[in-house]
Design an enzyme around this catalytic site. Structure first.
Site, PDB file in Angstrom:
ATOM      1  N   LYS A  42       0.856  -1.065   0.189  1.00 40.17           N
ATOM      2  CA  LYS A  42      -0.023  -0.070  -0.067  1.00 40.17           C
ATOM      3  C   LYS A  42       1.014   1.417   0.124  1.00 40.17           C
ATOM      4  O   LYS A  42       0.592   2.372  -0.366  1.00 40.17           O
ATOM      5  CB  LYS A  42      -1.034   0.036   1.258  1.00 40.17           C
ATOM      6  CG  LYS A  42      -1.873  -1.161   1.287  1.00 40.17           C
ATOM      7  CD  LYS A  42      -2.795  -1.307   2.515  1.00 40.17           C
ATOM      8  CE  LYS A  42      -3.596  -2.443   2.703  1.00 40.17           C
ATOM      9  NZ  LYS A  42      -4.059  -2.352   4.079  1.00 40.17           N
ATOM     10  N   GLY A  43       1.915   1.106   0.476  1.00 34.69           N
ATOM     11  CA  GLY A  43       2.917   2.159   0.662  1.00 34.69           C
ATOM     12  C   GLY A  43       3.219   3.127  -0.640  1.00 34.69           C
ATOM     13  O   GLY A  43       3.372   4.429  -0.381  1.00 34.69           O
ATOM     14  N   GLU A  98       7.906   1.930  -5.961  1.00 32.37           N
ATOM     15  CA  GLU A  98       7.977   1.433  -4.793  1.00 32.37           C
ATOM     16  C   GLU A  98       8.160   2.888  -3.827  1.00 32.37           C
ATOM     17  O   GLU A  98       8.900   3.690  -4.266  1.00 32.37           O
ATOM     18  CB  GLU A  98       9.094   0.477  -4.614  1.00 32.37           C
ATOM     19  CG  GLU A  98       9.263  -0.191  -2.995  1.00 32.37           C
ATOM     20  CD  GLU A  98       8.062  -0.655  -2.514  1.00 32.37           C
ATOM     21  OE1 GLU A  98       7.077  -0.162  -2.221  1.00 32.37           O
ATOM     22  OE2 GLU A  98       8.372  -1.938  -2.204  1.00 32.37           O
ATOM     23  N   ASP A  99       7.811   2.692  -2.593  1.00 33.27           N
ATOM     24  CA  ASP A  99       7.772   3.620  -1.708  1.00 33.27           C
ATOM     25  C   ASP A  99       9.531   3.929  -1.158  1.00 33.27           C
ATOM     26  O   ASP A  99      10.012   4.942  -1.079  1.00 33.27           O
ATOM     27  CB  ASP A  99       7.008   3.929  -0.395  1.00 33.27           C
ATOM     28  CG  ASP A  99       6.828   2.571   0.285  1.00 33.27           C
ATOM     29  OD1 ASP A  99       7.468   1.694  -0.100  1.00 33.27           O
ATOM     30  OD2 ASP A  99       6.034   2.422   1.433  1.00 33.27           O
ATOM     31  N   ASP A 102      14.452  -0.746   1.573  1.00 37.96           N
ATOM     32  CA  ASP A 102      15.208  -0.754   3.039  1.00 37.96           C
ATOM     33  C   ASP A 102      16.197  -1.910   2.879  1.00 37.96           C
ATOM     34  O   ASP A 102      17.385  -1.910   2.646  1.00 37.96           O
ATOM     35  CB  ASP A 102      14.186  -1.046   3.872  1.00 37.96           C
ATOM     36  CG  ASP A 102      14.763  -0.696   5.422  1.00 37.96           C
ATOM     37  OD1 ASP A 102      15.749  -1.205   5.623  1.00 37.96           O
ATOM     38  OD2 ASP A 102      13.883  -0.207   6.083  1.00 37.96           O
ATOM     39  N   LYS A 130      17.094   3.745   1.551  1.00 41.66           N
ATOM     40  CA  LYS A 130      17.812   3.794   2.890  1.00 41.66           C
ATOM     41  C   LYS A 130      18.889   2.626   2.670  1.00 41.66           C
ATOM     42  O   LYS A 130      18.848   1.589   3.403  1.00 41.66           O
ATOM     43  CB  LYS A 130      16.810   3.101   3.894  1.00 41.66           C
ATOM     44  CG  LYS A 130      17.020   3.623   5.224  1.00 41.66           C
ATOM     45  CD  LYS A 130      16.101   2.973   6.408  1.00 41.66           C
ATOM     46  CE  LYS A 130      14.824   3.735   6.338  1.00 41.66           C
ATOM     47  NZ  LYS A 130      13.819   2.951   7.528  1.00 41.66           N
ATOM     48  N   PHE A 151      13.225   5.812  11.179  1.00 41.25           N
ATOM     49  CA  PHE A 151      11.831   5.125  10.740  1.00 41.25           C
ATOM     50  C   PHE A 151      11.096   6.286  10.310  1.00 41.25           C
ATOM     51  O   PHE A 151      10.770   7.198  11.041  1.00 41.25           O
ATOM     52  CB  PHE A 151      11.225   4.633  12.249  1.00 41.25           C
ATOM     53  CG  PHE A 151      10.176   3.547  11.776  1.00 41.25           C
ATOM     54  CD1 PHE A 151       8.843   4.211  11.295  1.00 41.25           C
ATOM     55  CD2 PHE A 151      10.305   2.298  12.069  1.00 41.25           C
ATOM     56  CE1 PHE A 151       7.828   3.475  10.994  1.00 41.25           C
ATOM     57  CE2 PHE A 151       9.057   1.441  11.714  1.00 41.25           C
ATOM     58  CZ  PHE A 151       8.249   1.822  11.337  1.00 41.25           C
ATOM     59  N   ASP A 158       3.816   3.980   6.522  1.00 34.88           N
ATOM     60  CA  ASP A 158       3.126   3.734   7.455  1.00 34.88           C
ATOM     61  C   ASP A 158       3.804   3.057   8.785  1.00 34.88           C
ATOM     62  O   ASP A 158       5.004   2.655   8.721  1.00 34.88           O
ATOM     63  CB  ASP A 158       2.134   3.034   7.361  1.00 34.88           C
ATOM     64  CG  ASP A 158       2.224   1.598   7.494  1.00 34.88           C
ATOM     65  OD1 ASP A 158       3.282   1.022   6.654  1.00 34.88           O
ATOM     66  OD2 ASP A 158       1.333   0.469   7.786  1.00 34.88           O
ATOM     67  N   ARG A 164      -0.246   7.088   6.926  1.00 35.92           N
ATOM     68  CA  ARG A 164       0.129   7.055   5.202  1.00 35.92           C
ATOM     69  C   ARG A 164      -0.419   8.407   4.857  1.00 35.92           C
ATOM     70  O   ARG A 164       0.092   9.149   3.701  1.00 35.92           O
ATOM     71  CB  ARG A 164      -0.769   5.906   4.859  1.00 35.92           C
ATOM     72  CG  ARG A 164      -0.257   4.500   5.201  1.00 35.92           C
ATOM     73  CD  ARG A 164      -0.817   3.774   4.355  1.00 35.92           C
ATOM     74  NE  ARG A 164      -0.383   2.389   4.664  1.00 35.92           N
ATOM     75  CZ  ARG A 164       0.545   1.376   4.290  1.00 35.92           C
ATOM     76  NH1 ARG A 164       1.404   2.080   3.461  1.00 35.92           N
ATOM     77  NH2 ARG A 164       0.455   0.319   4.702  1.00 35.92           N
TER      78      ARG A 164
END
Length: 181
Positions: A42-43, A98-99, A102, A130, A151, A158, A164
C-alpha cells in the site's frame, strides 16, 4: 506537524518538486514504450499516483502487494506475495514503483519474480533509498531521495497502518515503536 512525528524529513514542497523531476526523466526514458507501471501496495500509492500524473507518455497501470514486514517495524526477511499482477508482462517494459528500499528483500524477490515472466525490461523507481540498511544487493534505477536510517512515515509510508495520509515524510518518534516489536 503530527504529535508522533519527531521532525519533518522531507516537506510536501520537496516531495512535489522531486516527483515532477522524476516524471520528466521517466517521460523521456519511456517515450514510445507504453510501460506498465506496477505500484507496490500500500505504501507506494500516493507516490505512484503523483508520479504517473507527471509522466507525459501513455502508461498502463497495475498493482502488486508484497511484504516482508507484517505489522512490525523491522523486516522479517520472509517475503510474502499477497496480490499478483492482473496484466501479462511478457515483452513489456515494466516499471516497479515503490515507496522505499530498505533491506532489499522485497524488491529483490519481486524483480526476480517479474524477470521470469520475460518482460522487455524491469526497472525500479523508489521514492526513498535507505541504503545503509541494505542486506540484499539491489538498487533502484530511479531514486527520489537517499535517506539515513530513520523510521519514516507519511506520504504513503506507515507504522502499523497509521500515518500514510501525512502530506510530508517525517521521522517517527522512537517512543511510538520501540517497545512494540
Amino acid at each position: 506537524m503530527h504529535q508522533d512525528v519527531e521532525r519533518v524529513l522531507l516537506s510536501e514542497e520537496q516531495l512535489k518538486k522531486r516527483v515532477k523531476e522524476l516524471g520528466e526523466v521517466l517521460t523521456k526514458d519511456y517515450a514510445g514504450k507504453n510501460p506498465l507501471a506496477v505500484g507496490i501496495l500500500k505504501g507506494s500509492v500516493i507516490f505512484y499516483a503523483d508520479l504517473l500524473r507527471e509522466i507525459k507518455e501513455p502508461v498502463a497501470m497495475d498493482f502488486m502487494s508484497i511484504s516482508s514486514y507484517g505489522a512490525g517495524a523491522k523486516s522479517s526477511g520472509e517475503v510474502k506475495l499477497i496480490k499478483d499482477l492482473d496484466s501479462k508482462i511478457e515483452g513489456r517494459h515494466v516499471l516497479i514503483i515503490e515507496d522505499i528500499i530498505d533491506s532489499g528483500y522485497t524488491l529483490n524477490y519481486l524483480k526476480e519474480l517479474l524477470r521470469a515472466r520475460k518482460p522487455a525490461s524491469v526497472k525500479i523507481c523508489a521514492l526513498l533509498d535507505k541504503y545503509e540498511r541494505r542486506v540484499v544487493p539491489i538498487d533502484a534505477d530511479y531514486t527520489g531521495f537517499k535517506i539515513e536510517d530513520e523510521f519514516v512515515i507519511g506520504y504513503g509510508l506507515d507504522y502499523a497502518g497509521r500515518f500514510r495520509n501525512l502530506p510530508y515524510i517525517g521521522i517517527l518518534k522512537r517512543s511510538v515503536y520501540e517497545n512494540n516489536d
